[in-house]
Design a protein around this motif. Structure first.
Motif, PDB file in Angstrom:
ATOM      1  N   LEU A  73     -22.224  -4.442  -6.133  1.00 31.91           N
ATOM      2  CA  LEU A  73     -21.970  -5.106  -5.481  1.00 31.91           C
ATOM      3  C   LEU A  73     -22.211  -6.592  -5.808  1.00 31.91           C
ATOM      4  CD1 LEU A  73     -19.283  -5.304  -4.238  1.00 31.91           C
ATOM      5  CD2 LEU A  73     -20.855  -5.381  -1.920  1.00 31.91           C
ATOM      6  N   ARG A  74     -21.189  -6.640  -6.892  1.00 29.79           N
ATOM      7  CA  ARG A  74     -22.085  -8.972  -7.649  1.00 29.79           C
ATOM      8  C   ARG A  74     -21.793  -9.252  -7.310  1.00 29.79           C
ATOM      9  NH1 ARG A  74     -19.898  -4.653 -11.703  1.00 29.79           N
ATOM     10  NH2 ARG A  74     -21.665  -4.481 -13.573  1.00 29.79           N
ATOM     11  N   PRO A  75     -22.180 -10.383  -7.335  1.00 27.51           N
ATOM     12  CA  PRO A  75     -21.550 -11.852  -6.409  1.00 27.51           C
ATOM     13  C   PRO A  75     -20.501 -12.303  -6.297  1.00 27.51           C
ATOM     14  CG  PRO A  75     -24.209 -12.233  -7.635  1.00 27.51           C
ATOM     15  CD  PRO A  75     -23.813 -10.941  -7.988  1.00 27.51           C
ATOM     16  N   LYS A  76     -20.051 -13.065  -5.588  1.00 31.09           N
ATOM     17  CA  LYS A  76     -18.765 -13.434  -5.504  1.00 31.09           C
ATOM     18  C   LYS A  76     -17.702 -12.441  -6.596  1.00 31.09           C
ATOM     19  CE  LYS A  76     -19.451 -17.221  -3.614  1.00 31.09           C
ATOM     20  NZ  LYS A  76     -19.512 -17.835  -2.785  1.00 31.09           N
ATOM     21  N   SER A  77     -17.300 -11.103  -5.922  1.00 26.40           N
ATOM     22  CA  SER A  77     -16.987 -10.583  -6.811  1.00 26.40           C
ATOM     23  C   SER A  77     -16.052  -9.529  -5.681  1.00 26.40           C
ATOM     24  CB  SER A  77     -17.866  -9.265  -7.672  1.00 26.40           C
ATOM     25  OG  SER A  77     -18.802  -8.789  -7.106  1.00 26.40           O
ATOM     26  N   SER A  78     -14.917  -8.612  -6.051  1.00 25.50           N
ATOM     27  CA  SER A  78     -14.917  -7.450  -5.478  1.00 25.50           C
ATOM     28  C   SER A  78     -13.957  -6.650  -5.947  1.00 25.50           C
ATOM     29  CB  SER A  78     -13.317  -8.073  -4.519  1.00 25.50           C
ATOM     30  OG  SER A  78     -11.895  -7.843  -6.109  1.00 25.50           O
ATOM     31  N   ILE A  79     -14.880  -5.354  -5.117  1.00 26.08           N
ATOM     32  CA  ILE A  79     -14.140  -4.180  -6.174  1.00 26.08           C
ATOM     33  C   ILE A  79     -12.842  -3.027  -5.191  1.00 26.08           C
ATOM     34  CG2 ILE A  79     -16.012  -3.734  -6.504  1.00 26.08           C
ATOM     35  CD1 ILE A  79     -16.875  -2.026  -4.923  1.00 26.08           C
ATOM     36  N   ARG A  80     -12.323  -2.235  -6.476  1.00 25.24           N
ATOM     37  CA  ARG A  80     -10.944  -1.351  -5.684  1.00 25.24           C
ATOM     38  C   ARG A  80     -11.195  -0.037  -6.251  1.00 25.24           C
ATOM     39  NH1 ARG A  80      -4.975  -1.391  -7.668  1.00 25.24           N
ATOM     40  NH2 ARG A  80      -3.774  -1.521  -5.624  1.00 25.24           N
ATOM     41  N   LEU A  81     -11.283  -0.290  -4.575  1.00 22.73           N
ATOM     42  CA  LEU A  81     -11.875   2.264  -4.423  1.00 22.73           C
ATOM     43  C   LEU A  81     -10.445   2.956  -4.499  1.00 22.73           C
ATOM     44  CD1 LEU A  81     -15.076   2.107  -3.355  1.00 22.73           C
ATOM     45  CD2 LEU A  81     -15.165   2.182  -5.634  1.00 22.73           C
ATOM     46  N   PRO A  82     -10.464   3.690  -4.968  1.00 25.35           N
ATOM     47  CA  PRO A  82      -9.247   5.057  -4.411  1.00 25.35           C
ATOM     48  C   PRO A  82      -9.231   5.330  -3.045  1.00 25.35           C
ATOM     49  CG  PRO A  82     -10.099   5.778  -6.514  1.00 25.35           C
ATOM     50  CD  PRO A  82     -10.595   4.898  -5.513  1.00 25.35           C
ATOM     51  N   PHE A  83      -8.100   5.050  -2.118  1.00 24.50           N
ATOM     52  CA  PHE A  83      -8.833   5.067  -0.813  1.00 24.50           C
ATOM     53  C   PHE A  83      -8.170   7.023  -0.513  1.00 24.50           C
ATOM     54  CE2 PHE A  83      -8.212   3.445   3.923  1.00 24.50           C
ATOM     55  CZ  PHE A  83      -9.010   4.385   4.462  1.00 24.50           C
ATOM     56  N   ILE A  84      -7.438   7.159   1.321  1.00 22.99           N
ATOM     57  CA  ILE A  84      -7.369   8.396   1.794  1.00 22.99           C
ATOM     58  C   ILE A  84      -6.007   8.914   0.667  1.00 22.99           C
ATOM     59  CG2 ILE A  84      -8.322   7.602   4.002  1.00 22.99           C
ATOM     60  CD1 ILE A  84      -5.502   6.724   4.791  1.00 22.99           C
ATOM     61  N   ASN A  85      -6.111   9.990   0.950  1.00 24.38           N
ATOM     62  CA  ASN A  85      -4.985  10.338  -0.115  1.00 24.38           C
ATOM     63  C   ASN A  85      -3.674  10.807   1.103  1.00 24.38           C
ATOM     64  OD1 ASN A  85      -5.769  10.730  -2.760  1.00 24.38           O
ATOM     65  ND2 ASN A  85      -7.128  12.593  -1.260  1.00 24.38           N
ATOM     66  N   VAL A  86      -2.548   9.928   1.411  1.00 28.53           N
ATOM     67  CA  VAL A  86      -0.923   9.593   2.549  1.00 28.53           C
ATOM     68  C   VAL A  86      -0.568  10.864   1.931  1.00 28.53           C
ATOM     69  CG1 VAL A  86      -0.057   8.324   3.468  1.00 28.53           C
ATOM     70  CG2 VAL A  86      -2.347   7.603   2.747  1.00 28.53           C
ATOM     71  N   ASN A  87       0.268  11.316   2.649  1.00 21.75           N
ATOM     72  CA  ASN A  87       1.661  12.250   2.556  1.00 21.75           C
ATOM     73  C   ASN A  87       2.971  11.635   3.575  1.00 21.75           C
ATOM     74  OD1 ASN A  87       0.825  14.294   1.229  1.00 21.75           O
ATOM     75  ND2 ASN A  87       0.033  15.228   2.660  1.00 21.75           N
ATOM     76  N   LEU A  88       3.480  10.761   2.613  1.00 22.54           N
ATOM     77  CA  LEU A  88       4.713  10.242   3.461  1.00 22.54           C
ATOM     78  C   LEU A  88       5.916   9.820   3.420  1.00 22.54           C
ATOM     79  CD1 LEU A  88       4.251   6.229   4.646  1.00 22.54           C
ATOM     80  CD2 LEU A  88       5.254   5.738   2.488  1.00 22.54           C
ATOM     81  N   LYS A  89       6.292  10.209   4.700  1.00 24.48           N
ATOM     82  CA  LYS A  89       7.869  10.542   4.981  1.00 24.48           C
ATOM     83  C   LYS A  89       8.449   8.335   4.946  1.00 24.48           C
ATOM     84  CE  LYS A  89       7.824  14.761   7.321  1.00 24.48           C
ATOM     85  NZ  LYS A  89       7.928  15.130   8.481  1.00 24.48           N
ATOM     86  N   CYS A  90       9.470   8.892   4.339  1.00 29.35           N
ATOM     87  CA  CYS A  90      10.339   6.929   4.167  1.00 29.35           C
ATOM     88  C   CYS A  90      11.402   7.275   4.540  1.00 29.35           C
ATOM     89  CB  CYS A  90       9.876   6.106   2.902  1.00 29.35           C
ATOM     90  SG  CYS A  90      10.431   7.133   1.425  1.00 29.35           S
ATOM     91  N   LYS A  91      12.576   6.203   4.773  1.00 30.55           N
ATOM     92  CA  LYS A  91      13.940   5.740   5.207  1.00 30.55           C
ATOM     93  C   LYS A  91      13.888   4.755   5.085  1.00 30.55           C
ATOM     94  CE  LYS A  91      17.559   6.626   8.008  1.00 30.55           C
ATOM     95  NZ  LYS A  91      17.810   6.749  10.014  1.00 30.55           N
ATOM     96  N   PHE A  92      15.069   4.339   4.111  1.00 30.14           N
ATOM     97  CA  PHE A  92      15.523   2.480   3.515  1.00 30.14           C
ATOM     98  C   PHE A  92      16.673   2.480   4.294  1.00 30.14           C
ATOM     99  CE2 PHE A  92      18.304   0.379   0.866  1.00 30.14           C
ATOM    100  CZ  PHE A  92      17.661  -1.280   0.949  1.00 30.14           C
ATOM    101  N   TYR A  93      16.864   1.659   4.668  1.00 33.03           N
ATOM    102  CA  TYR A  93      18.960   1.892   5.405  1.00 33.03           C
ATOM    103  C   TYR A  93      18.754  -0.257   5.423  1.00 33.03           C
ATOM    104  CZ  TYR A  93      15.985   1.517   9.223  1.00 33.03           C
ATOM    105  OH  TYR A  93      15.045   1.676  10.480  1.00 33.03           O
TER     106      TYR A  93
END
Length: 413
Positions: free
Chosen positions: A238-258
């Motif tokens: 973890l370098r100074p003044k930096s950020s890292i992005r890592l794959p997180f949890i695997n999610v099964n999602l249900k969605c509905k649009f209206y």
């Protein structure tokens, strides 16, 4: 120099640093000024060989009584002064030749008996004997290292979607950390004092994705009284003044649009525009984070997602769509005769929902009712009263409109 073999326990706004130490004699650790300023007061802890004294002191004080030579910063036939440092903070010096005191510029000082430093704080543990073999874990809480989930939601149609979750870890310190183990916690812990993090939420969105594995290496470890925690056993820097992005949890999602909007009941003619609604139901807990929604590869916007429990339906609202509108004409047809206070009124509402799109739309138009709301008569399909609200679900075919009437009595007293 980087801190090596570090374990990070990261909450939203505070992190516990843990590092195993071993050696013989006295243990010392040095913190730069900006690093020590972010350590929570009273949080430094040692778990291991018993010590007889823990000491914290400003490292620049080590320059006191150091012998120095003061040279002019520009070429001249000036006398070189031999001196001793009296106060390292102000650089008050004692002239060994004249026995007088003077102040000098730091850049003109040459050190003879010690190495100069820019200050900082030294942590020192003394054990029972000078040759004690010690081992233990040094830990402390600090601001400046944070994490925040972010979620990318990809929608193909009204009910088909895919959610990708990432963990963003940000180091706002000048210190570099070589991390062995990382533990991420949902929510935040209560501290004796509240401090601002100094890091805006937007700053946590950006990051450098590092490919530890092709899929998530972050594991869900459990839940304890509302805290959900996750672990990453892979090593990284973890370098100074930096950020890292890592794959997180695997999610099964249900969605509905209206489409949905809410309006009041009144006399006269009034109109409005429907908003975009997304109902999201996850098969596991989602820690609070930033949600980005793309609908058929089109960016629809972002939302701050709260903690979402397992199998709970979270509704996200993202702006309005001018292609779906409503028009209402309202008339008061009856009212109580008390001229000072109106306790009930009956309205006749003539409603039209317009769909200007070349595809079918579905949604719901809600009305604010009253303490007692009674539908006397209606031509609207599936109309219902829910508490003090009136709900009107609808489905309108492409380039068409839906029209119906309601006669409703509202009682306030």
């Amino acid at each position: 120099d980087p801190l090596r073999a570090v374990d990070l326990n990261i909450h939203n706004s505070v992190t516990e640093i843990r590092q195993i130490q071993s050696g013989v004699g006295t243990y010392q650790s040095y913190f730069k000024n900006d690093e020590y300023a972010n350590i929570i007061d009273g949080s430094i802890s040692w778990d291991g060989t018993p010590f007889i004294k823990q000491e914290l002191y400003n490292t620049i004080d080590g320059l006191k009584d150091a012998l120095v030579i003061v040279r002019p910063s520009t070429p001249c036939k000036c006398t070189i002064i031999q001196a001793k440092i009296i106060d390292p903070e102000t650089m008050l010096l004692y002239n060994l030749g004249t026995k007088g005191y003077f102040y000098a510029d730091r850049g003109s000082i040459e050190y003879q008996s010690t190495r100069p430093n820019q200050g900082g704080t030294t942590l020192r543990f003394e054990f029972k004997k000078n040759d004690t073999t010690y081992t233990g874990t040094l830990s402390y809480l600090m601001r400046g290292i944070t994490w925040l989930p972010n979620y990318d939601l990809f929608i193909k149609d009204a009910n088909t979607c895919n959610l990708r979750a990432y963990a963003n870890i940000r180091n706002n310190q000048q210190q570099e950390y070589q991390v062995d183990n990382t533990y991420l916690y949902s929510g935040d812990i209560q501290l004796a004092n509240t401090y601002p993090t100094g890091i805006p939420v937007q700053a946590l969105q950006a990051g450098i994705a590092i490919d530890i594995t092709s899929s998530s290496s972050i594991n869900f470890d459990g839940e304890q009284k509302g805290f959900y925690y996750y672990s990453l056993k892979d090593k990284y820097t973890l370098r100074p003044k930096s950020s890292i992005r890592l794959p997180f949890i695997n999610v099964n999602l249900k969605c509905k649009f209206y489409y949905k909007t809410t309006t009041g009941i009144s006399s006269g003619q009034y109109k409005g525009i429907f908003q975009r609604y997304y109902d999201l139901t996850s098969d596991q807990f989602l820690p609070a984070g930033i949600l980005t929604i793309r609908d058929n590869q089109i960016l629809m916007g972002q939302s701050n997602l709260p903690d979402v429990p397992t199998n709970y339906t979270q509704t996200v609202v993202l702006g309005q769509d001018n292609d779906v509108q409503y028009l209402i004409k309202g008339n008061v047809t009856a009212s109580n005769k008390d001229t000072t206070t109106i306790t009930w009124q009956t309205y006749e509402l003539d409603m039209t929902i317009f769909n200007y799109k070349d595809k079918d739309v579905r949604g719901q138009l809600d009305f604010y009712g009253a303490f007692q709301t009674t539908i006397n008569k209606t031509t609207c399909n599936s109309l219902k009263v829910d508490g003090t609200m009136i709900n009107l679900p609808f489905q309108v075919t492409k380039n068409n409109n839906y029209h119906c009437r309601i006669i409703v009595t509202l009682k306030w007293g």
